[in-house]
Design a protein around this motif. Structure first.
Motif, PDB file in Angstrom:
ATOM      1  N   UNK A   3       7.292 -15.106   5.164  1.00  0.00           N
ATOM      2  CA  UNK A   3       7.883 -15.336   3.835  1.00  0.00           C
ATOM      3  C   UNK A   3       8.822 -14.192   3.494  1.00  0.00           C
ATOM      4  N   UNK A   4      10.005 -14.502   2.992  1.00  0.00           N
ATOM      5  CA  UNK A   4      10.996 -13.451   2.768  1.00  0.00           C
ATOM      6  C   UNK A   4      11.064 -13.072   1.287  1.00  0.00           C
ATOM      7  N   UNK A   5      11.293 -11.792   1.047  1.00  0.00           N
ATOM      8  CA  UNK A   5      11.452 -11.318  -0.331  1.00  0.00           C
ATOM      9  C   UNK A   5      12.943 -11.161  -0.619  1.00  0.00           C
ATOM     10  N   UNK A   6      13.417 -11.888  -1.622  1.00  0.00           N
ATOM     11  CA  UNK A   6      14.855 -11.859  -1.957  1.00  0.00           C
ATOM     12  C   UNK A   6      15.333 -10.443  -2.248  1.00  0.00           C
ATOM     13  N   UNK A   7      16.512 -10.134  -1.729  1.00  0.00           N
ATOM     14  CA  UNK A   7      17.111  -8.829  -2.038  1.00  0.00           C
ATOM     15  C   UNK A   7      16.645  -7.725  -1.105  1.00  0.00           C
ATOM     16  N   UNK A   8      15.443  -7.862  -0.550  1.00  0.00           N
ATOM     17  CA  UNK A   8      14.945  -6.821   0.352  1.00  0.00           C
ATOM     18  C   UNK A   8      14.972  -7.290   1.812  1.00  0.00           C
ATOM     19  N   UNK A   9      14.522  -8.526   2.048  1.00  0.00           N
ATOM     20  CA  UNK A   9      14.347  -8.987   3.428  1.00  0.00           C
ATOM     21  C   UNK A   9      15.572  -9.733   3.942  1.00  0.00           C
ATOM     22  N   UNK A  10      15.920  -9.452   5.179  1.00  0.00           N
ATOM     23  CA  UNK A  10      17.049 -10.145   5.808  1.00  0.00           C
ATOM     24  C   UNK A  10      16.585 -10.740   7.123  1.00  0.00           C
ATOM     25  N   UNK A  11      17.178 -11.881   7.459  1.00  0.00           N
ATOM     26  CA  UNK A  11      16.864 -12.494   8.738  1.00  0.00           C
ATOM     27  C   UNK A  11      17.557 -11.705   9.861  1.00  0.00           C
ATOM     28  N   UNK A  12      16.869 -11.551  10.967  1.00  0.00           N
ATOM     29  CA  UNK A  12      17.424 -10.840  12.122  1.00  0.00           C
ATOM     30  C   UNK A  12      18.842 -11.321  12.430  1.00  0.00           C
TER      31      UNK A  12
ATOM     32  N   UNK B 141       0.819  -1.226   0.000  1.00  0.00           N
ATOM     33  CA  UNK B 141       0.000   0.000   0.000  1.00  0.00           C
ATOM     34  C   UNK B 141       0.850   1.272   0.000  1.00  0.00           C
ATOM     35  N   UNK B 142       2.039   1.200   0.609  1.00  0.00           N
ATOM     36  CA  UNK B 142       2.835   2.418   0.811  1.00  0.00           C
ATOM     37  C   UNK B 142       3.496   2.889  -0.480  1.00  0.00           C
ATOM     38  N   UNK B 143       3.576   4.216  -0.618  1.00  0.00           N
ATOM     39  CA  UNK B 143       4.302   4.757  -1.772  1.00  0.00           C
ATOM     40  C   UNK B 143       5.800   4.688  -1.525  1.00  0.00           C
ATOM     41  N   UNK B 144       6.178   4.926  -0.275  1.00  0.00           N
ATOM     42  CA  UNK B 144       7.603   4.866   0.055  1.00  0.00           C
ATOM     43  C   UNK B 144       8.025   3.416   0.240  1.00  0.00           C
ATOM     44  N   UNK B 145       9.140   3.047  -0.372  1.00  0.00           N
ATOM     45  CA  UNK B 145       9.628   1.666  -0.223  1.00  0.00           C
ATOM     46  C   UNK B 145      10.981   1.696   0.489  1.00  0.00           C
ATOM     47  N   UNK B 146      11.077   1.060   1.649  1.00  0.00           N
ATOM     48  CA  UNK B 146      12.378   0.994   2.322  1.00  0.00           C
ATOM     49  C   UNK B 146      13.324   0.071   1.553  1.00  0.00           C
ATOM     50  N   UNK B 147      14.634   0.262   1.747  1.00  0.00           N
ATOM     51  CA  UNK B 147      15.599  -0.597   1.044  1.00  0.00           C
ATOM     52  C   UNK B 147      15.557  -2.015   1.592  1.00  0.00           C
ATOM     53  N   UNK B 148      15.414  -2.111   2.932  1.00  0.00           N
ATOM     54  CA  UNK B 148      15.503  -3.434   3.565  1.00  0.00           C
ATOM     55  C   UNK B 148      14.456  -3.626   4.647  1.00  0.00           C
ATOM     56  N   UNK B 149      14.091  -4.899   4.859  1.00  0.00           N
ATOM     57  CA  UNK B 149      13.297  -5.282   6.026  1.00  0.00           C
ATOM     58  C   UNK B 149      14.107  -6.327   6.779  1.00  0.00           C
ATOM     59  N   UNK B 150      14.231  -6.145   8.074  1.00  0.00           N
ATOM     60  CA  UNK B 150      14.945  -7.120   8.902  1.00  0.00           C
ATOM     61  C   UNK B 150      13.895  -7.846   9.733  1.00  0.00           C
ATOM     62  N   UNK B 151      13.861  -9.173   9.616  1.00  0.00           N
ATOM     63  CA  UNK B 151      12.745  -9.926  10.197  1.00  0.00           C
ATOM     64  C   UNK B 151      13.222 -10.920  11.251  1.00  0.00           C
ATOM     65  N   UNK B 152      12.656 -10.806  12.429  1.00  0.00           N
ATOM     66  CA  UNK B 152      12.907 -11.791  13.481  1.00  0.00           C
ATOM     67  C   UNK B 152      11.924 -12.940  13.265  1.00  0.00           C
ATOM     68  N   UNK B 153      12.451 -14.073  12.858  1.00  0.00           N
ATOM     69  CA  UNK B 153      11.569 -15.233  12.627  1.00  0.00           C
ATOM     70  C   UNK B 153      11.291 -15.891  13.967  1.00  0.00           C
ATOM     71  N   UNK B 154      10.003 -16.075  14.258  1.00  0.00           N
ATOM     72  CA  UNK B 154       9.632 -16.720  15.527  1.00  0.00           C
ATOM     73  C   UNK B 154       9.058 -18.107  15.218  1.00  0.00           C
ATOM     74  N   UNK B 155       9.259 -19.059  16.128  1.00  0.00           N
ATOM     75  CA  UNK B 155       8.838 -20.428  15.829  1.00  0.00           C
ATOM     76  C   UNK B 155       7.326 -20.590  15.607  1.00  0.00           C
ATOM     77  N   UNK B 156       6.530 -19.672  16.148  1.00  0.00           N
ATOM     78  CA  UNK B 156       5.068 -19.832  16.043  1.00  0.00           C
ATOM     79  C   UNK B 156       4.550 -19.586  14.624  1.00  0.00           C
ATOM     80  N   UNK B 157       5.323 -18.876  13.809  1.00  0.00           N
ATOM     81  CA  UNK B 157       4.881 -18.583  12.444  1.00  0.00           C
ATOM     82  C   UNK B 157       6.090 -18.051  11.669  1.00  0.00           C
ATOM     83  N   UNK B 158       6.340 -18.610  10.496  1.00  0.00           N
ATOM     84  CA  UNK B 158       7.478 -18.156   9.693  1.00  0.00           C
ATOM     85  C   UNK B 158       6.997 -17.132   8.670  1.00  0.00           C
TER      86      UNK B 158
END
Ligand code: COA
Ligand code: AMP
Length: 630
Positions: A204-213, A185-202
């Motif tokens: 989905x990561x987007x290549x090139x943008x998302x990084x694991x915590x 929805x957002x017009x502004x796109x950040x370069x990266x998302x850093x995601x803390x994966x928790x065991x209760x739910x994984x």
């Protein structure tokens, strides 16, 4: 006497007063210019001082004998997890995570949005930003993707830090999916998302943008970047009267000094004590009294991923107090109302020894006298109602446990806190006599720690807060000072409501409701609710020729508000009416609507266009069982 002396000094000699308090903070460069104006004419504190908030809260304590003291306790009944981090652990993990962020190109002044549940990593992320001089903007996890998108567009972050999920009672909230939706929805796109994966739910990561915590957290540690006292530490969005939230900007120096002072003056906390604020990092209470103040003061803070009730029962707060030897406990009145509802006799308290606790602190909404008396009788402790706002960042009024505790009055936030020159004005700007209700304002200069602007919109800062009564900050609350100088805050004078301690805008809800195809006109008001303080109710005039039923419309509008703002809005009731009471100039008489719903007497203004509409509203509310009108 102690209070009066301290208060008078803070008002008559603010520069001397705050210079003295500033000496309690480890500066890189101690300020010599204590109070002055910036280029926009706003009062600013400690203009030539330099510091780093992360250094003052973590490194400083590690270097000064607290390395092995527990800084953060994580207690999560919803995941059945408990853990502890010492000051050294925190410093090291923050330094590495900051190193990882730096490698992603984040540096001083860049914005980072944080959308996380109540886990220690939320604090690590916030401190890592502070370490780099980057500006964090934490968005409460209960907000829907649309709200997150609005904040991302406004703050234009280089990165977003989030988790795969949050956990509510018996349900997993898929934060990462919500973030992805927000980014769509957002017009502004950040370069990266850093995601803390928790065991209760994984997530989905987007290549090139998302990084694991973990990828980011394993970087080489970096040092604290010196910033000016006046540089921004964070942006925290809060509800105003329109659909666009206001980005409250807090600086580094004033914030650190004010919070450090407050820990002793208001909460009577010393280094080494355990402090708990049962709130969320997404709110100002969480920013100030979960994340920053306890650690600036060398205390231990608690990150509680649970609720006052049902995780597993209404004894949760008492259990925490005993288990961690908490000295000061802070939450919203609604949380204790929930406890009272489930355990009215306080039987669960009998299972625990809470002799470590010295006082209970309540804020976020007015502490209603029945809850005050219940809590006082049950705990046999001082129960402190203290009043503040996202904008001020710390309490404007309270019973000052570390200076001079006084006899409380139920329903009152007691005395103004040193630094806050609180006055009551009528609508012409004249002071009101004791006991008479008016607009609560703060004479400028505001003390350190208060907002310095609205992010990206200094005019809005001026227009919303500073221009209405020149020389005063407008709090937006109504209230009075009694003949003994006790302050009573009686509620907002604008279209802001408070639902379960969450500040929401009825104006925003009206914008959402008005977007429905069947709605011609609407008004949303907050009505009193025994548990949540207030609940929103919509009054709607449907479009001519609209075919739906009122029941279907009610369900659709509830779903729409939930989808746009989030479940926390608790918007459920809609009344379809033929007319809304208005003045001749077309302004909806919302105050009268509230009075009708709450069963209060009201005066019909001479400017009303259609007095008969009031009877219809009364009837509609009674039929629909709205508030006291039912
Ligand atoms: N993430 C996602 N959803 C959230 C959320 C979060 N962090 N916090 C609340 N929600 C959801 C709830 O799950 C609930 O959803 P539902 O309608 O699907 O059941 C909805 O938002 C309403 O939540 P809430 O108003 O919190 O009601 P509740 O009945 O779940 O709990 C209280 C009632 C009183 C226990 C709870 O409101 C509370 O703890 N309040 C204290 C608030 C507070 O600390 N405020 C900070 C100011 S100091
Ligand atoms: P927030 O910015 O979310 O902290 O909400 C601030 C608003 O909550 C204030 O303007 C008040 O309307 C209300 N509020 C907070 N604390 C109190 C209190 N102790 N007494 C009365 N109202 C309060």
């Amino acid at each position: 006497m102690a209070y009066q002396t301290e208060y008078t000094r803070s008002i008559e000699h603010p520069e001397l007063f705050w210079q003295e308090k500033a000496a309690d903070i480890p500066w890189f460069k101690a300020p010599t210019q204590i109070l002055g104006k910036d280029e926009l004419g706003t009062d600013r504190w400690f203009l030539d001082g330099e510091l780093n908030t992360c250094y003052a809260a973590l490194d400083y304590h590690v270097e000064n004998g607290r390395a092995d003291q527990v800084a953060v306790i994580y207690d999560s009944p919803v995941t059945d997890t408990k853990s502890k981090l010492t000051y050294r652990d925190m410093r090291d993990q923050v330094a590495r995570f900051a190193g990882g962020l730096a490698k992603l190109g984040i540096s001083k002044g860049d914005r980072v949005v944080i959308y996380m549940p109540m886990v220690p990593e939320a604090l690590i992320a916030m401190y890592a930003c502070a370490r780099l001089g980057a500006v964090h903007s934490v968005v409460f996890g209960g907000f829907a993707p649309h709200e997150l998108a609005v904040r991302i567009n406004d703050a234009t972050p280089k990165a977003v830090i989030s988790a795969s999920c949050g956990i509510e009672i018996n349900k997993v909230i898929p934060y990462k999916n919500m973030l992805d939706e927000a980014l769509n929805q957002a017009e502004h796109k950040p370069d990266h998302c850093v995601i803390l994966q928790r065991p209760q739910h994984q997530g989905e990561m987007t290549d090139g943008r998302d990084l694991d915590w973990n990828q980011v957290a394993e970087a080489d540690p970096v040092d604290c970047v010196p910033v000016k006292a006046t540089d921004p530490l964070y942006i925290l969005y809060t509800s105003g009267t329109t659909g666009k939230p206001k980005g409250v900007v807090r600086d580094n120096g004033g914030h650190a000094v004010a919070l450090k002072y407050s820990m002793k003056a208001i909460y009577d906390m010393d280094a080494g004590d355990v402090f708990m604020a049962a709130s969320d990092v997404g709110w100002v209470v969480g920013h100030s009294y979960i994340v920053y103040a306890p650690l600036l003061a060398g205390c231990t803070t608690i990150v509680y991923e649970g609720k006052p009730v049902k995780t597993p029962d209404a004894g949760a707060f008492w259990r925490l107090i005993e288990e961690y030897q908490i000295k000061a406990f802070f939450t919203a009145p609604t949380a204790f109302r929930a406890v009272k509802k489930e355990d009215p006799e306080g039987e669960l308290l009998q299972k625990y020894d809470i002799s470590c606790l010295k006082a209970l602190y309540l804020a976020g909404e007015r502490l209603d006298p029945p809850t005050y008396h219940w809590l006082k009788e049950l705990s046999q402790l001082p129960v402190v109602d203290h009043w503040w706002q996202t904008e001020t960042g710390w309490a404007i009024a309270g019973n000052l446990m570390g200076i001079e505790p006084v006899e409380a009055k139920a329903g009152s936030a007691t005395y103004p806190v040193p630094g806050f020159n609180v006055q009551i004005l009528d609508n012409k700007g004249e002071p009101m006599p004791a006991g008479e209700q008016g607009s609560v304002v703060i004479k400028q200069p505001m003390p350190p720690g208060c907002l310095t602007t609205v992010w990206g919109d200094h005019d809005r800062f001026q227009n919303s807060y500073m221009k209405i009564y020149p020389g005063y900050y407008l709090t937006g609350d109504g209230g009075y000072l009694d003949k003994d100088g006790y302050l009573f805050i009686m509620g907002r004078t604008d279209d802001v409501i408070n639902v379960a301690g969450h500040r929401l805008s009825t104006g925003e809800m009206e914008e959402i409701i008005a977007s429905h195809a069947g709605v011609a006109e609407c008004a949303v008001i907050g009505i009193n609710d025994e548990l949540k303080g207030q609940l929103p109710v919509g009054l709607v005039i449907t479009k001519d020729g609209w075919q739906g039923t009122p029941e279907a419309l009610e369900a659709e509008l509830a779903a729409l508000v939930r989808q746009e703002i989030g479940a926390i809005a608790c918007y459920k009731q809609t009344l379809v009416v033929d007319r809304l009471p208005k003045t001749r100039s077309g302004k909806i008489l919302r105050k009268i609507l509230r009075s009708i719903a709450d069963g209060k007497e009201y005066q019909v203004p001479s400017t009303i266009d259609d007095p008969a509409s009031l009877k219809e509203i009364e009837q509609a509310m009674a039929t629909h069982k709205v508030g006291a009108a039912s």
